[in-house]
Scaffold this motif. Structure first.
Motif, PDB file in Angstrom:
ATOM      1  N   PRO A  55      31.897  18.778  52.345  1.00  0.00           N
ATOM      2  CA  PRO A  55      31.488  19.745  51.546  1.00  0.00           C
ATOM      3  C   PRO A  55      31.899  20.876  51.715  1.00  0.00           C
ATOM      4  O   PRO A  55      31.410  21.882  52.744  1.00  0.00           O
ATOM      5  N   GLY A  56      31.767  21.615  51.226  1.00  0.00           N
ATOM      6  CA  GLY A  56      31.830  23.015  50.758  1.00  0.00           C
ATOM      7  C   GLY A  56      33.128  23.492  51.881  1.00  0.00           C
ATOM      8  O   GLY A  56      32.903  24.928  52.029  1.00  0.00           O
ATOM      9  N   ARG A  57      33.776  23.536  51.911  1.00  0.00           N
ATOM     10  CA  ARG A  57      34.983  23.403  53.002  1.00  0.00           C
ATOM     11  C   ARG A  57      36.497  23.879  51.952  1.00  0.00           C
ATOM     12  O   ARG A  57      37.247  24.503  52.396  1.00  0.00           O
ATOM     13  N   GLY A  58      36.095  23.147  50.148  1.00  0.00           N
ATOM     14  CA  GLY A  58      37.500  22.894  49.651  1.00  0.00           C
ATOM     15  C   GLY A  58      37.351  22.458  48.523  1.00  0.00           C
ATOM     16  O   GLY A  58      36.686  21.782  48.595  1.00  0.00           O
ATOM     17  N   CYS A  59      38.649  21.849  48.370  1.00  0.00           N
ATOM     18  CA  CYS A  59      38.393  21.579  46.853  1.00  0.00           C
ATOM     19  C   CYS A  59      38.343  19.513  47.100  1.00  0.00           C
ATOM     20  O   CYS A  59      38.412  18.776  47.984  1.00  0.00           O
ATOM     21  N   PHE A  60      40.025  19.454  48.312  1.00  0.00           N
ATOM     22  CA  PHE A  60      40.461  18.069  48.762  1.00  0.00           C
ATOM     23  C   PHE A  60      41.289  18.019  50.177  1.00  0.00           C
ATOM     24  O   PHE A  60      40.335  17.671  51.812  1.00  0.00           O
ATOM     25  N   LYS A 112      40.088  16.397  34.402  1.00  0.00           N
ATOM     26  CA  LYS A 112      40.905  17.458  34.398  1.00  0.00           C
ATOM     27  C   LYS A 112      39.807  18.433  35.398  1.00  0.00           C
ATOM     28  O   LYS A 112      39.580  19.616  35.296  1.00  0.00           O
ATOM     29  N   ASP A 113      39.185  18.149  36.181  1.00  0.00           N
ATOM     30  CA  ASP A 113      38.900  18.838  37.353  1.00  0.00           C
ATOM     31  C   ASP A 113      40.266  19.556  38.589  1.00  0.00           C
ATOM     32  O   ASP A 113      40.907  18.951  38.599  1.00  0.00           O
ATOM     33  N   ALA A 114      39.048  20.054  39.977  1.00  0.00           N
ATOM     34  CA  ALA A 114      40.008  20.821  40.527  1.00  0.00           C
ATOM     35  C   ALA A 114      40.005  19.463  41.153  1.00  0.00           C
ATOM     36  O   ALA A 114      41.734  20.096  41.753  1.00  0.00           O
ATOM     37  N   ILE A 115      39.778  18.285  41.453  1.00  0.00           N
ATOM     38  CA  ILE A 115      40.990  16.915  42.374  1.00  0.00           C
ATOM     39  C   ILE A 115      42.011  16.654  41.653  1.00  0.00           C
ATOM     40  O   ILE A 115      43.078  16.650  42.002  1.00  0.00           O
ATOM     41  N   PHE A 116      41.718  16.935  40.396  1.00  0.00           N
ATOM     42  CA  PHE A 116      42.967  15.754  39.627  1.00  0.00           C
ATOM     43  C   PHE A 116      44.075  16.894  39.143  1.00  0.00           C
ATOM     44  O   PHE A 116      45.220  17.046  39.557  1.00  0.00           O
ATOM     45  N   LEU A 117      44.056  18.199  39.230  1.00  0.00           N
ATOM     46  CA  LEU A 117      44.819  19.627  39.233  1.00  0.00           C
ATOM     47  C   LEU A 117      45.429  19.536  40.487  1.00  0.00           C
ATOM     48  O   LEU A 117      46.503  19.594  40.531  1.00  0.00           O
ATOM     49  N   GLU A 118      44.318  19.277  42.071  1.00  0.00           N
ATOM     50  CA  GLU A 118      45.599  19.612  43.298  1.00  0.00           C
ATOM     51  C   GLU A 118      46.397  17.924  43.337  1.00  0.00           C
ATOM     52  O   GLU A 118      47.384  18.353  44.158  1.00  0.00           O
ATOM     53  N   THR A 119      45.962  16.847  42.646  1.00  0.00           N
ATOM     54  CA  THR A 119      46.721  15.619  42.891  1.00  0.00           C
ATOM     55  C   THR A 119      47.669  15.829  42.139  1.00  0.00           C
ATOM     56  O   THR A 119      49.202  15.405  42.649  1.00  0.00           O
ATOM     57  N   MET A 120      47.972  16.534  40.961  1.00  0.00           N
ATOM     58  CA  MET A 120      48.922  16.003  39.772  1.00  0.00           C
ATOM     59  C   MET A 120      49.785  17.934  40.983  1.00  0.00           C
ATOM     60  O   MET A 120      51.074  17.737  40.984  1.00  0.00           O
TER      61      MET A 120
END
Length: 263
Positions: A55-60, A112-120
């Motif tokens: 936790p706290g080190r980035g998105c994924f 539409k969260d940050a993890i979704f955008l990173e995955t896309m």
């Protein structure tokens, strides 16, 4: 309850004997369920990328505890599953030997969260569908995976190809022998006093004439050898377009299950 493993997948994996089986795909596509079903069928442990997030080190990707992941991955053979799989393993200098990509059903709700955008962004930039061995899309109603075309009986294919190869070699050797014999007869007929003749199909032929006939049959032998060459493959192809306009095609050959790239 985890869905059943698609028919043919276990055989396809065992035929390759991979050390690292990677299950990649969209968020909520069924990677974890597939990994559990596949682990039960193969008797292998599972590594979940989600279990190695700090936790706290980035998105994924930036939140992955790479040392802990590297330690757990040392117990191969195993199954590893998670989003951004290729990029995650690249950070510890590893890559799957057998790749499975699970697509999100078109009916699944979008995040539409940050993890979704990173995955896309990962799916767009790394294009894992271009290198995967099997591409799957769960049924939107049941959550189960569609059956794959059954992998071929490899031993039968090998026996067939060997038989064709032996026939081809035999015909090629016959062609070379007829070529050499015909050449010798033509040469003898042209250089030696030829007073002997034989009757063949109502014709009287000397050595040169007989040699020309034998010489000419070499082309027939060569054509038969070419026709007998091993060129065997079972193929299955299909294409699909998702509701969002994304399309992909799959091609299966007699030696492996292979997915084509999408657009």
């Amino acid at each position: 309850m985890a869905p059943a493993v698609p028919g043919g997948m276990v055989r396809a994996i065992r035929a390759r004997s991979p050390r690292i089986i990677g299950i990649d795909g969209d968020l909520g596509s069924g990677k974890t369920a597939l990994a559990r079903a596949l682990a039960a069928a193969l008797g292998l442990p599972i590594v979940h990328l989600d279990d190695h997030l700090a936790p706290g080190r980035g998105c994924f990707l930036d939140a992955l505890d790479l040392e802990a992941l590297r330690t757990e991955m040392a117990s191969a053979p195993l199954i590893v599953e998670g989003i951004c799989l290729e990029a995650a393993l690249a950070r510890i200098g590893m890559a799957p030997d057998f790749r499975i990509l699970v697509r999100r059903p078109p009916s699944a709700p979008l995040r539409k969260d940050a993890i979704f955008l990173e995955t896309m962004a990962y799916l767009r930039d790394c294009r894992p569908e271009s290198r995967c061995d099997i591409l799957l899309e769960p049924d939107p109603m049941t959550g189960s995976f569609p059956p794959l075309p059954q992998p071929p009986d490899t031993a039968l294919d090998i026996a067939y190809i060997r038989a064709r190869t032996q026939i081809c070699i035999t015909l090629a050797v016959g062609g070379m022998l007829s070529f050499m014999l015909g050449s010798v007869l033509v040469f003898l007929g042209a250089t030696v006093a030829d007073t002997q003749s034989i009757k063949l199909a109502g014709l009287e032929l000397n050595a040169s004439g007989l040699g020309a006939i034998v010489y000419g049959t070499s082309s027939v032998w060569a054509w038969l050898a070419y026709r007998a060459r091993p060129h065997f493959s079972r193929r299955y192809e299909r294409s699909q377009t998702d509701a969002d306009g994304t399309s992909f095609s799959e091609r299966y050959s007699s030696t492996q299950l292979r997915a084509g790239g999408g657009t």
